[in-house]
Design an enzyme around this catalytic site. Structure first.
Site, PDB file in Angstrom:
ATOM      1  N   HIS A   6      -3.423   1.327 -13.758  1.00 19.17           N
ATOM      2  CA  HIS A   6      -3.155  -0.091 -14.058  1.00 19.17           C
ATOM      3  C   HIS A   6      -1.866  -0.266 -14.857  1.00 19.17           C
ATOM      4  O   HIS A   6      -1.053  -1.133 -14.558  1.00 19.17           O
ATOM      5  CB  HIS A   6      -4.329  -0.707 -14.828  1.00 19.17           C
ATOM      6  CG  HIS A   6      -5.542  -0.921 -13.974  1.00 19.17           C
ATOM      7  ND1 HIS A   6      -6.710  -1.474 -14.455  1.00 19.17           N
ATOM      8  CD2 HIS A   6      -5.785  -0.685 -12.663  1.00 19.17           C
ATOM      9  CE1 HIS A   6      -7.600  -1.552 -13.487  1.00 19.17           C
ATOM     10  NE2 HIS A   6      -7.070  -1.066 -12.384  1.00 19.17           N
TER      11      HIS A   6
ATOM     12  N   ASP B 125     -15.936   1.173 -15.567  1.00 17.22           N
ATOM     13  CA  ASP B 125     -16.217   0.360 -14.387  1.00 17.22           C
ATOM     14  C   ASP B 125     -17.278  -0.706 -14.635  1.00 17.22           C
ATOM     15  O   ASP B 125     -17.145  -1.848 -14.180  1.00 17.22           O
ATOM     16  CB  ASP B 125     -16.666   1.258 -13.224  1.00 17.22           C
ATOM     17  CG  ASP B 125     -15.814   1.029 -11.994  1.00 17.22           C
ATOM     18  OD1 ASP B 125     -14.765   1.675 -11.889  1.00 17.22           O
ATOM     19  OD2 ASP B 125     -16.180   0.165 -11.174  1.00 17.22           O
TER      20      ASP B 125
ATOM     21  N   LYS C 239     -10.076  -5.243 -14.106  1.00 14.35           N
ATOM     22  CA  LYS C 239     -10.785  -4.602 -15.208  1.00 14.35           C
ATOM     23  C   LYS C 239     -11.090  -3.166 -14.804  1.00 14.35           C
ATOM     24  O   LYS C 239     -11.169  -2.885 -13.597  1.00 14.35           O
ATOM     25  CB  LYS C 239     -12.065  -5.335 -15.582  1.00 14.35           C
ATOM     26  CG  LYS C 239     -12.944  -5.834 -14.446  1.00 14.35           C
ATOM     27  CD  LYS C 239     -13.487  -4.922 -13.415  1.00 14.35           C
ATOM     28  CE  LYS C 239     -14.388  -3.819 -13.832  1.00 14.35           C
ATOM     29  NZ  LYS C 239     -14.930  -3.020 -12.678  1.00 14.35           N
TER      30      LYS C 239
ATOM     31  N   SER D 263       0.842  -1.186   0.000  1.00 19.72           N
ATOM     32  CA  SER D 263       0.000   0.000   0.000  1.00 19.72           C
ATOM     33  C   SER D 263       0.880   1.239   0.000  1.00 19.72           C
ATOM     34  O   SER D 263       2.016   1.196   0.482  1.00 19.72           O
ATOM     35  CB  SER D 263      -0.897  -0.003   1.246  1.00 19.72           C
ATOM     36  OG  SER D 263      -1.542   1.253   1.394  1.00 19.72           O
ATOM     37  N   ARG D 264       0.327   2.354  -0.505  1.00 14.80           N
ATOM     38  CA  ARG D 264       1.063   3.625  -0.446  1.00 14.80           C
ATOM     39  C   ARG D 264       1.232   4.073   0.996  1.00 14.80           C
ATOM     40  O   ARG D 264       2.063   4.911   1.298  1.00 14.80           O
ATOM     41  CB  ARG D 264       0.288   4.714  -1.223  1.00 14.80           C
ATOM     42  CG  ARG D 264       0.150   4.433  -2.699  1.00 14.80           C
ATOM     43  CD  ARG D 264      -0.809   5.430  -3.322  1.00 14.80           C
ATOM     44  NE  ARG D 264      -2.139   5.340  -2.722  1.00 14.80           N
ATOM     45  CZ  ARG D 264      -3.128   6.180  -2.933  1.00 14.80           C
ATOM     46  NH1 ARG D 264      -2.955   7.188  -3.759  1.00 14.80           N
ATOM     47  NH2 ARG D 264      -4.309   6.016  -2.356  1.00 14.80           N
TER      48      ARG D 264
HETATM   49  N1  LIG Z   1     -13.953  -7.394  -9.986  1.00 13.91           N
HETATM   50  C1  LIG Z   1     -14.856  -6.657  -9.385  1.00 13.91           C
HETATM   51  O1  LIG Z   1     -15.933  -7.097  -9.030  1.00 13.91           O
HETATM   52  C2  LIG Z   1     -14.528  -5.220  -9.088  1.00 13.91           C
HETATM   53  C3  LIG Z   1     -15.323  -4.487  -8.201  1.00 13.91           C
HETATM   54  C4  LIG Z   1     -14.944  -3.178  -7.887  1.00 13.91           C
HETATM   55  C5  LIG Z   1     -13.828  -2.616  -8.496  1.00 13.91           C
HETATM   56  N2  LIG Z   1     -13.093  -3.343  -9.383  1.00 13.91           N
HETATM   57  C6  LIG Z   1     -11.916  -2.773 -10.031  1.00 13.91           C
HETATM   58  O2  LIG Z   1     -10.862  -2.726  -9.071  1.00 13.91           O
HETATM   59  C7  LIG Z   1     -10.061  -1.567  -9.268  1.00 13.91           C
HETATM   60  C8  LIG Z   1      -9.994  -0.804  -7.966  1.00 13.91           C
HETATM   61  O3  LIG Z   1     -11.308  -0.502  -7.558  1.00 13.91           O
HETATM   62  P1  LIG Z   1     -11.705  -0.379  -5.999  1.00 13.91           P
HETATM   63  O4  LIG Z   1     -13.186  -0.260  -5.988  1.00 13.91           O
HETATM   64  O5  LIG Z   1     -11.077  -1.438  -5.194  1.00 13.91           O
HETATM   65  O6  LIG Z   1     -11.059   1.039  -5.660  1.00 13.91           O
HETATM   66  P2  LIG Z   1     -10.628   1.586  -4.234  1.00 13.91           P
HETATM   67  O7  LIG Z   1     -11.427   0.964  -3.150  1.00 13.91           O
HETATM   68  O8  LIG Z   1     -10.617   3.057  -4.361  1.00 13.91           O
HETATM   69  O9  LIG Z   1      -9.127   1.055  -4.074  1.00 13.91           O
HETATM   70  C9  LIG Z   1      -8.138   1.398  -4.991  1.00 13.91           C
HETATM   71  C10 LIG Z   1      -6.794   1.367  -4.274  1.00 13.91           C
HETATM   72  O10 LIG Z   1      -5.804   1.740  -5.230  1.00 13.91           O
HETATM   73  C11 LIG Z   1      -4.704   2.320  -4.560  1.00 13.91           C
HETATM   74  N3  LIG Z   1      -4.280   3.520  -5.287  1.00 13.91           N
HETATM   75  C12 LIG Z   1      -3.086   3.680  -5.908  1.00 13.91           C
HETATM   76  N4  LIG Z   1      -2.981   4.876  -6.469  1.00 13.91           N
HETATM   77  C13 LIG Z   1      -4.140   5.520  -6.186  1.00 13.91           C
HETATM   78  C14 LIG Z   1      -4.622   6.823  -6.479  1.00 13.91           C
HETATM   79  N5  LIG Z   1      -3.891   7.718  -7.166  1.00 13.91           N
HETATM   80  N6  LIG Z   1      -5.837   7.169  -6.031  1.00 13.91           N
HETATM   81  C15 LIG Z   1      -6.585   6.294  -5.347  1.00 13.91           C
HETATM   82  N7  LIG Z   1      -6.180   5.033  -5.033  1.00 13.91           N
HETATM   83  C16 LIG Z   1      -4.957   4.653  -5.455  1.00 13.91           C
HETATM   84  C17 LIG Z   1      -5.160   2.615  -3.149  1.00 13.91           C
HETATM   85  O11 LIG Z   1      -4.546   1.653  -2.321  1.00 13.91           O
HETATM   86  P3  LIG Z   1      -3.360   2.015  -1.296  1.00 13.91           P
HETATM   87  O12 LIG Z   1      -3.551   3.451  -0.915  1.00 13.91           O
HETATM   88  O13 LIG Z   1      -3.587   1.051  -0.212  1.00 13.91           O
HETATM   89  O14 LIG Z   1      -2.074   1.808  -2.003  1.00 13.91           O
HETATM   90  C18 LIG Z   1      -6.657   2.376  -3.156  1.00 13.91           C
HETATM   91  O15 LIG Z   1      -7.147   1.903  -1.952  1.00 13.91           O
HETATM   92  C19 LIG Z   1     -10.686  -0.836 -10.451  1.00 13.91           C
HETATM   93  O16 LIG Z   1     -10.025  -1.229 -11.617  1.00 13.91           O
HETATM   94  C20 LIG Z   1     -12.121  -1.342 -10.499  1.00 13.91           C
HETATM   95  O17 LIG Z   1     -12.724  -1.322 -11.763  1.00 13.91           O
HETATM   96  C21 LIG Z   1     -13.411  -4.642  -9.674  1.00 13.91           C
END
Ligand SMILES: NC(=O)c1ccc[n+]([C@@H]2O[C@H](COP(=O)([O-])OP(=O)(O)OC[C@H]3O[C@@H](n4cnc5c(N)ncnc54)[C@H](OP(=O)(O)O)[C@@H]3O)[C@@H](O)[C@H]2O)c1
Length: 325
Positions: free
Chosen positions: A79, A178, A97, A36-37
């Site tokens: 990504h 998304d 994705k 994590s950052r």
């Molecule tokens: N497969 C599925 O069912 C599903 C469901 C939801 C989302 N997704 C996908 O998963 C990915 C992430 O979505 P999420 O909903 O998990 O998002 P999220 O809760 O916002 O988490 C994203 C994580 O990315 C890291 N990060 C690195 N650089 C960042 C930046 N500049 N700004 C914000 N966060 C940053 C952060 O982790 P740290 O700060 O800990 O490093 C953050 O917690 C997307 O591609 C989304 O489409 C997939």
């Protein structure tokens, strides 16, 4: 069940990384590290899930010798950057994705993976769920005859409040990347490459799409219609129509879902009703595919090949271009 003893490293400790850990760890997959950052967030995530290594920063994660395969779980905007970090470190990859922001970025990622000789797959987890495996078997067996059309909707109420990544252009916000990606990917999977795109939708002042629809012509004559929205709950169902039969995937087509199959001639005659046996959220099936491929020395999945991820991103580029008018 896991097919290898590969060590997984989670890049980013956000929402979907938690869901991935909750699916994999109880089912025997080895999640050995998270990065994590924020050092405290990494430690808290590792403690919560019983993960042995917590890294401050993504470079430390990809340098971890116990990590064989990285799961990129950051916003779409990041990504490519994060995947390249892992590729340079010689790690295999599963990338959430939508694969990237654009088709050109997707091609850059695919080229880098091939040059380094590491496995990479887009985490289009729906393709690996038991229902989709059954649907593809029905199609391959000829039960639907020649495929004519696919319709798919993915519409949910997402967080549109200030600061949410969903409405932030610099984080790749928007309903298409998304949610719409699931519909485009399903249509591409079943009907093949797209030859013509007609799209329309609603885009905010920052250029972020909130809802939209597209009609896609596919090689071989199939037509798909896809709708997506992050403003309201929609049908979230999908229908696959062939000359000999129709499969209706009841909500939500992209997750655990049942289907009904009817013959073309008689709508009232139910030929098959399929109900999957649920097991967690279902993200472990894509992980098992990654492990199977790596164990057998393959650098791509036949079910979600790199060229198809690139092609899907190029379709999304054109849909977005038309949405923005
Ligand atoms: N497969 C599925 O069912 C599903 C469901 C939801 C989302 N997704 C996908 O998963 C990915 C992430 O979505 P999420 O909903 O998990 O998002 P999220 O809760 O916002 O988490 C994203 C994580 O990315 C890291 N990060 C690195 N650089 C960042 C930046 N500049 N700004 C914000 N966060 C940053 C952060 O982790 P740290 O700060 O800990 O490093 C953050 O917690 C997307 O591609 C989304 O489409 C997939």
């Amino acid at each position: 069940m896991p097919t290898t003893s590969l060590g997984w490293g989670l890049l980013g400790a956000g929402g979907i990384a938690g869901a991935f850990a909750r699916d994999l760890i109880p089912r025997g997959h080895r999640v050995v590290a998270v990065g994590s950052r924020d050092a405290d967030r990494a430690s808290a995530f590792a403690d919560r899930h019983g993960i042995p290594h917590a890294h401050h920063g993504y470079q430390a994660l990809v340098n971890d010798p116990d990590v064989d395969v990285i799961y990129v779980a950051t916003p779409h905007s990041h990504h490519l950057e994060h995947a390249l970090l892992a590729i340079e470190a010689g790690k295999h990859l599963l990338v959430e994705k939508a694969f990237t922001i654009t088709g050109d970025e997707a091609q850059t990622l695919a080229d880098a993976a091939r040059a380094r000789g590491v496995f990479v797959m887009e985490a289009m987890w729906s393709r690996f769920l038991p229902t989709m495996v059954a649907v593809r078997e029905r199609i391959a067996a000829g039960d639907l005859g020649e495929l004519l059309s696919v319709t798919a909707d993915h519409s949910q109420v997402l967080d549109l409040s200030p600061g949410s990544r969903m409405i932030e252009p610099s984080l790749g916000g928007g309903a298409l990347l998304d949610l719409g990606v699931y519909c485009v990917s399903l249509a591409h999977d079943l009907l093949g490459p797209v030859t013509r795109i007609q799209a329309s939708g609603v885009v905010d002042d920052a250029g972020v799409d909130h809802r939209g629809a597209a009609i896609l012509d596919h090689e071989g004559g199939g037509i798909s219609t896809v709708t997506f929205s992050m403003e309201a709950l929609g049908a979230n169902s999908a229908t696959v129509v062939g000359t000999a039969g129709v499969i209706e995937l009841q909500p939500s087509f992209y997750e655990w879902v049942r289907y009904s199959r009817r013959s073309s001639g008689d709508r009232s005659a139910l030929v098959e009703s399929y109900e999957p046996e649920r097991d967690g959220r279902g993200m472990q099936f894509q992980a098992a595919e990654v492990e199977r491929c790596i164990a057998s020395g393959r650098l791509e999945s036949e079910l979600m090949p790199l060229d198809e991820s690139v092609a899907i991103m190029r379709v999304m580029d054109e849909i977005r271009r038309q949405l923005r008018g």
